[in-house]
Design an enzyme around this catalytic site. Structure first.
Site, PDB file in Angstrom:
ATOM      1  N   LEU A 183      24.646  -4.112  35.426  1.00 31.46           N
ATOM      2  CA  LEU A 183      24.480  -3.211  33.935  1.00 31.46           C
ATOM      3  C   LEU A 183      23.697  -1.383  34.245  1.00 31.46           C
ATOM      4  CD1 LEU A 183      23.164  -5.836  31.296  1.00 31.46           C
ATOM      5  CD2 LEU A 183      25.460  -5.064  31.681  1.00 31.46           C
ATOM      6  N   ASP A 184      24.115  -1.026  33.728  1.00 31.98           N
ATOM      7  CA  ASP A 184      23.521   0.155  33.766  1.00 31.98           C
ATOM      8  C   ASP A 184      22.236   0.109  33.770  1.00 31.98           C
ATOM      9  OD1 ASP A 184      26.206   1.439  34.526  1.00 31.98           O
ATOM     10  OD2 ASP A 184      26.338   2.329  32.326  1.00 31.98           O
ATOM     11  N   ARG A 185      21.271   1.239  34.093  1.00 30.86           N
ATOM     12  CA  ARG A 185      19.792   0.969  34.049  1.00 30.86           C
ATOM     13  C   ARG A 185      19.048   1.219  32.296  1.00 30.86           C
ATOM     14  NH1 ARG A 185      15.137   3.602  37.304  1.00 30.86           N
ATOM     15  NH2 ARG A 185      17.027   3.598  38.668  1.00 30.86           N
ATOM     16  N   ARG A 231      30.618   3.073  27.749  1.00 30.33           N
ATOM     17  CA  ARG A 231      30.267   5.012  27.234  1.00 30.33           C
ATOM     18  C   ARG A 231      31.236   5.595  27.663  1.00 30.33           C
ATOM     19  NH1 ARG A 231      25.463   4.764  31.593  1.00 30.33           N
ATOM     20  NH2 ARG A 231      24.791   6.570  30.452  1.00 30.33           N
TER      21      ARG A 231
END
Length: 219
Positions: free
Chosen positions: A50-52, A151
């Site tokens: 997962l992205d930060r 995104r």
């Protein structure tokens, strides 16, 4: 902890915590994996990323066999992933599928994923769950696993995620400056003949008011 069995862990990753060490150092999830052994000799390992700034369901494998099986689920699109996002504006339709190939582009100030016919096939199903007219709550199901897929896809259809510094610059002032993307649920059909593993992550505190404003009623 959202789910635990002898082979699999599903944890609720907080927004702001990277899963791997970055070039600038700092805190990251790998520093804490030893605390998640729960009696096993080896620590669990990431089955995906997962992205930060993305919160919610993150899957870890506790054995080599489980990691290989989980990797196959994610690689073949058999892992059912559900994300909740808050985007700018309100889509005209109630649901749809975004079918735009994505390709990584290096920029002067970093990199990003861009729509490009020569890129990797990328599919995201989405459904409008609620809106206040200015912002909307979307439920997104990525059918492929490209970096930044939700995104980049939402931005490509004119509805960037709130707080997205890469694909939605200037949107942070609409509802705070944090990315409004949450890995809400995961379904893993890991063992044949057995019910799939299911886990759901609660909405984090910094997103509660925004989702509620878009029509979500927490139980």
């Amino acid at each position: 902890m959202l789910y635990r069995d002898p082979a699999v862990l599903v944890i609720d990753k907080p927004a702001g915590l990277a899963v791997h060490a970055g070039p600038k150092g700092g805190e990251h999830l790998m520093l804490y994996l030893d605390a998640l052994r729960f009696g096993l000799n080896r620590r669990p390992e990431l089955a995906h990323r997962l992205d930060r700034e993305t919160s919610g369901c993150l899957v870890l494998g506790r054995t080599a066999k489980a990691l290989a099986a989980l990797g196959e689920l994610f690689a073949t699109g058999l892992a059912g992933k559900t994300y909740w996002a808050v985007v700018v504006g309100k889509p005209r339709e109630e649901a749809g599928t975004i079918d735009y190939a994505l390709k990584k582009r290096e920029k002067k100030f970093g990199w990003r994923m861009e729509v490009d016919r020569s890129g990797l096939a990328s599919l995201t199903e989405w459904r409008l769950r609620g809106s206040d007219g200015r912002l909307s709550w979307l439920e997104c199901r990525p059918l492929t696993g490209r970096t930044h897929q939700i995104r980049a896809h939402c931005a490509a259809i004119g509805h960037p995620l709130v707080g997205d510094a890469i694909y939605g610059r200037g949107t942070g002032t609409l509802a705070g400056d944090r990315l409004m993307l949450h890995s809400r649920a995961i379904v893993l059909p890991l063992a044949a003949g057995k019910p799939p593993i299911r886990a759901e992550a609660p909405v984090p505190e910094h997103m509660l008011a925004v989702f509620q404003g878009c029509g979500w009623a927490s139980s």
